[in-house]
Write an enzyme that holds these catalytic residues in place. Structure first.
Site, PDB file in Angstrom:
ATOM      1  N   HIS A 170       0.798  -1.230   0.000  1.00  0.00           N
ATOM      2  CA  HIS A 170       0.000   0.000   0.000  1.00  0.00           C
ATOM      3  C   HIS A 170       0.829   1.279   0.000  1.00  0.00           C
ATOM      4  O   HIS A 170       0.280   2.374  -0.033  1.00  0.00           O
ATOM      5  CB  HIS A 170      -0.950   0.037   1.201  1.00  0.00           C
ATOM      6  CG  HIS A 170      -0.244   0.368   2.493  1.00  0.00           C
ATOM      7  ND1 HIS A 170       0.552  -0.528   3.134  1.00  0.00           N
ATOM      8  CD2 HIS A 170      -0.207   1.505   3.223  1.00  0.00           C
ATOM      9  CE1 HIS A 170       1.048   0.028   4.225  1.00  0.00           C
ATOM     10  NE2 HIS A 170       0.608   1.268   4.299  1.00  0.00           N
TER      11      HIS A 170
HETATM   12  C1  UD1 Z   1      -1.970   5.993   5.360  1.00  0.00           C
HETATM   13  C2  UD1 Z   1      -0.625   6.542   5.834  1.00  0.00           C
HETATM   14  C3  UD1 Z   1       0.422   5.439   5.780  1.00  0.00           C
HETATM   15  C4  UD1 Z   1      -0.033   4.216   6.544  1.00  0.00           C
HETATM   16  C5  UD1 Z   1      -1.408   3.767   6.062  1.00  0.00           C
HETATM   17  C6  UD1 Z   1      -1.900   2.635   6.922  1.00  0.00           C
HETATM   18  C7  UD1 Z   1      -0.033   8.913   5.363  1.00  0.00           C
HETATM   19  C8  UD1 Z   1       0.724   9.800   4.479  1.00  0.00           C
HETATM   20  N1  UD1 Z   1      -0.149   7.628   4.965  1.00  0.00           N
HETATM   21  O1  UD1 Z   1      -1.832   5.593   4.005  1.00  0.00           O
HETATM   22  O2  UD1 Z   1       1.627   5.894   6.354  1.00  0.00           O
HETATM   23  O3  UD1 Z   1       0.891   3.180   6.351  1.00  0.00           O
HETATM   24  O4  UD1 Z   1      -2.335   4.874   6.165  1.00  0.00           O
HETATM   25  O5  UD1 Z   1      -2.817   1.842   6.222  1.00  0.00           O
HETATM   26  O6  UD1 Z   1      -0.538   9.330   6.373  1.00  0.00           O
HETATM   27  N2  UD1 Z   1      -9.308   5.027   1.608  1.00  0.00           N
HETATM   28  C9  UD1 Z   1     -10.498   4.360   1.673  1.00  0.00           C
HETATM   29  N3  UD1 Z   1     -11.089   4.223   2.908  1.00  0.00           N
HETATM   30  C10 UD1 Z   1     -10.543   4.720   4.042  1.00  0.00           C
HETATM   31  C11 UD1 Z   1      -9.321   5.411   3.957  1.00  0.00           C
HETATM   32  C12 UD1 Z   1      -8.721   5.545   2.720  1.00  0.00           C
HETATM   33  O7  UD1 Z   1     -11.034   3.891   0.695  1.00  0.00           O
HETATM   34  O8  UD1 Z   1     -11.136   4.538   5.125  1.00  0.00           O
HETATM   35  C13 UD1 Z   1      -8.675   5.167   0.274  1.00  0.00           C
HETATM   36  C14 UD1 Z   1      -8.974   6.481  -0.377  1.00  0.00           C
HETATM   37  O9  UD1 Z   1      -9.128   6.255  -1.722  1.00  0.00           O
HETATM   38  C15 UD1 Z   1      -7.708   7.279  -0.151  1.00  0.00           C
HETATM   39  C16 UD1 Z   1      -6.633   6.216  -0.136  1.00  0.00           C
HETATM   40  O10 UD1 Z   1      -7.262   5.069   0.427  1.00  0.00           O
HETATM   41  O11 UD1 Z   1      -7.487   8.240  -1.132  1.00  0.00           O
HETATM   42  C17 UD1 Z   1      -5.426   6.581   0.674  1.00  0.00           C
HETATM   43  O12 UD1 Z   1      -5.758   6.902   2.024  1.00  0.00           O
HETATM   44  P1  UD1 Z   1      -4.784   7.803   2.915  1.00  0.00           P
HETATM   45  O13 UD1 Z   1      -5.247   7.860   4.313  1.00  0.00           O
HETATM   46  O14 UD1 Z   1      -4.495   9.090   2.245  1.00  0.00           O
HETATM   47  O15 UD1 Z   1      -3.420   7.014   2.849  1.00  0.00           O
HETATM   48  P2  UD1 Z   1      -3.089   5.479   3.071  1.00  0.00           P
HETATM   49  O16 UD1 Z   1      -2.592   4.926   1.791  1.00  0.00           O
HETATM   50  O17 UD1 Z   1      -4.213   4.792   3.746  1.00  0.00           O
HETATM   51  N1  UDP Z   2      -3.560  -5.535   8.845  1.00  0.00           N
HETATM   52  C1  UDP Z   2      -4.840  -6.077   8.970  1.00  0.00           C
HETATM   53  N2  UDP Z   2      -5.487  -6.496   7.848  1.00  0.00           N
HETATM   54  C2  UDP Z   2      -4.922  -6.422   6.609  1.00  0.00           C
HETATM   55  C3  UDP Z   2      -3.631  -5.870   6.485  1.00  0.00           C
HETATM   56  C4  UDP Z   2      -2.979  -5.439   7.623  1.00  0.00           C
HETATM   57  O1  UDP Z   2      -5.355  -6.167  10.078  1.00  0.00           O
HETATM   58  O2  UDP Z   2      -5.570  -6.816   5.636  1.00  0.00           O
HETATM   59  C5  UDP Z   2      -2.875  -5.027  10.052  1.00  0.00           C
HETATM   60  C6  UDP Z   2      -1.536  -5.668  10.304  1.00  0.00           C
HETATM   61  O3  UDP Z   2      -1.691  -6.784  11.146  1.00  0.00           O
HETATM   62  C7  UDP Z   2      -0.732  -4.553  10.961  1.00  0.00           C
HETATM   63  C8  UDP Z   2      -1.353  -3.291  10.434  1.00  0.00           C
HETATM   64  O4  UDP Z   2      -2.593  -3.660   9.846  1.00  0.00           O
HETATM   65  O5  UDP Z   2      -0.887  -4.545  12.362  1.00  0.00           O
HETATM   66  C9  UDP Z   2      -0.457  -2.659   9.412  1.00  0.00           C
HETATM   67  O6  UDP Z   2      -1.113  -1.623   8.785  1.00  0.00           O
HETATM   68  P1  UDP Z   2      -0.665  -1.041   7.388  1.00  0.00           P
HETATM   69  O7  UDP Z   2       0.152  -2.041   6.658  1.00  0.00           O
HETATM   70  O8  UDP Z   2      -1.884  -0.514   6.748  1.00  0.00           O
HETATM   71  O9  UDP Z   2       0.202   0.234   7.806  1.00  0.00           O
HETATM   72  P2  UDP Z   2       1.738   0.461   8.197  1.00  0.00           P
HETATM   73  O10 UDP Z   2       2.093  -0.452   9.308  1.00  0.00           O
HETATM   74  O11 UDP Z   2       2.550   0.257   6.970  1.00  0.00           O
HETATM   75  O12 UDP Z   2       1.745   1.901   8.591  1.00  0.00           O
END
Ligand code: UD1
Ligand code: UDP
Length: 425
Positions: free
Chosen positions: A196
């Site tokens: 992601h």
């Molecule tokens: C964010 C964090 C990242 C973290 C990740 C955990 C930043 C810059 N990024 O990335 O560090 O690892 O969360 O998962 O803060 N979306 C949905 N539903 C939701 C939320 C998001 O569909 O509830 C979709 C939207 O299309 C959105 C995209 O995901 O544009 C990205 O969401 P965003 O919160 O901007 O960043 P993440 O990729 O989730």
């Molecule tokens: N995780 C989850 N379901 C999934 C993928 C990840 O519960 O389908 C959990 C995973 O166990 C970990 C956390 O989400 O604790 C990691 O989140 P993510 O990879 O979104 O973010 P990051 O750690 O890179 O910020």
């Protein structure tokens, strides 16, 4: 006030929330609403049996500037209204940067959980968030000595840093037990994949390269897909390629994910938290990135950085799956993130700092003198503890290496000490 706004923040702050409840610490729980869908946020609140947040700023998705600014504005209002003694956030998302900044401007103590992680790659939005949040923190909870070292190297005062382990260990150990009791493992041989990071999935070329590499792996690959990634698969027309070689699944719940991770032959990931959980559960980890802010996992032998190009990914995956000795070493790598009692430790340290008045931030009442760092030789201090020297020791250099200045360290006499002093005019 505890702020947790995305999937990993809820998971990693749950142990702190539970410790607050056990110790009777009055607290409010806030989300900026950066993650808002049930599958990325609310189901984790239920599954981890947390109370619902009292405030939801409901920021949702948008550009970095939008998310950060909108959360900052609302957090400022909430913090002013509730006047918490300390605000706590974990990690490196945009929500964490907003929280840290809001506190710094309001002179309210900010405690950063998982401080000091560095990938040394400033093209990652998370790296910028981490560095900035750490530099305006009042209390920094570093998971490892290495993370503490990174902070001291950047000029942060050692007395504000506490090495407490990572709360992911608390979360993993607690919830894998529940998962084993409640759910049935998948069985059979498979690899697990999560992707992601913006660097990987927002570039069509890079994303396609990764998918093409994975298409050549013979094992079944389970792929619970993050919504950002699903959006890009559709937008870039890569759905067919993904579906032909991977088993696409919706994002998994925490219990389900942990069980999938424990049962996997290996995990391929660009996630931060998954690199940590893998080493706790003894699952070999292949990181699909060019850098990691969790180098401890690589040093311990449980994680390999495979890079992001097709050839290097394939080379690493094939080696891990065929070299039995390497595979066993990876499986047996020792978890470097502590004993699973970090949540409790964090809560107790905050309580104690509060009692000692260390969470109050007040402007100086006297003319400020300047500060200066310099190196001194420890020769004449041999046999004394660092805490007895009466100077602020930032780093200890011994045998060509800098070490974090543990107060109880007894000096041998051949160290160099980096000390910081206030200089009078
Ligand atoms: C964010 C964090 C990242 C973290 C990740 C955990 C930043 C810059 N990024 O990335 O560090 O690892 O969360 O998962 O803060 N979306 C949905 N539903 C939701 C939320 C998001 O569909 O509830 C979709 C939207 O299309 C959105 C995209 O995901 O544009 C990205 O969401 P965003 O919160 O901007 O960043 P993440 O990729 O989730
Ligand atoms: N995780 C989850 N379901 C999934 C993928 C990840 O519960 O389908 C959990 C995973 O166990 C970990 C956390 O989400 O604790 C990691 O989140 P993510 O990879 O979104 O973010 P990051 O750690 O890179 O910020």
């Amino acid at each position: 006030m505890l702020v947790a706004s995305t999937r990993p923040e809820v998971i990693k702050l749950a142990p702190v929330l539970r410790a607050f409840e056990r110790l009777g610490v009055e607290h409010t729980f806030v989300t900026t609403g950066q993650h808002y869908d049930d599958e990325l946020f609310w189901r984790f609140i239920r599954e981890l049996e947390l109370k619902e947040p009292e405030y939801n700023i409901d920021v949702r998705s948008g550009t970095h500037a939008y998310q950060t600014a909108r959360a900052l504005e609302e957090l400022e209002r909430l913090i002013q209204r509730d006047a918490p003694e300390v605000v706590i956030a974990e990690g490196d998302t945009n929500s964490v940067l907003s929280t840290a900044l809001a506190c710094a401007k309001l002179l309210v103590a900010f405690a950063h959980v998982e401080a000091g992680l560095r990938s040394f790659d400033r093209t990652m939005p998370e790296e910028v968030n981490r560095v900035l949040a750490d530099h305006v923190s009042t209390v920094l909870f570093a998971p490892t000595l290495r993370a503490a070292d990174n902070l001291v190297n950047e000029g942060i005062l050692p007395e504000s840093i506490f090495v407490v382990g990572n709360t992911i260990v608390d979360a993993t150990l607690h919830h894998i037990e529940i998962a084993r009791r409640r759910l049935k493992p998948k069985g059979g041989e498979y690899l697990l994949l999560t992707l992601h990071r913006a660097e990987n999935v927002d570039s069509r070329e890079r994303f396609e390269g990764i998918l093409r590499a994975l298409a050549e792996v013979e094992q079944e690959i389970l792929f619970p897909v993050h919504p950002r990634t699903m959006q890009r698969l559709r937008e870039f027309g890569l759905m067919e390629l993904a579906e032909s070689s991977l088993t696409l699944l919706p994002p998994a719940g925490y219990l389900e994910f942990l069980l999938m991770l424990e049962g996997a032959k290996a995990v391929l990931t660009d996630s931060g938290g998954v690199q940590e959980e893998a080493i706790v559960l003894g699952t070999p980890c292949i990181t699909l990135r060019t850098s990691t802010e969790r180098p401890e996992t690589v040093e311990a032998g449980g994680n390999i950085l495979a890079g992001v190009d097709r050839e290097s990914i394939l080379r690493v995956v094939r080696r891990v799956l065929t070299d039995e000795e390497l595979y066993l070493r990876m499986k047996q790598a020792k978890n470097p993130f502590g004993d699973g009692r970090s949540g409790e430790r964090i809560a107790k340290i905050l309580l104690e700092l509060g009692e000692r008045g260390k969470l109050r931030i007040e402007p100086p009442s006297k003319v400020i003198r300047t500060r200066q760092r310099r190196l001194i030789h420890a020769g004449e201090h041999r046999g004394r503890k660092l805490s007895e020297l009466g100077v602020r020791v930032c780093r200890v250099a011994l045998e060509g290496r800098f070490r974090y200045p543990e107060p109880e360290r007894v000096l041998r006499g051949d160290e160099m000490l980096e000390v910081e002093e206030e200089v009078s005019w």
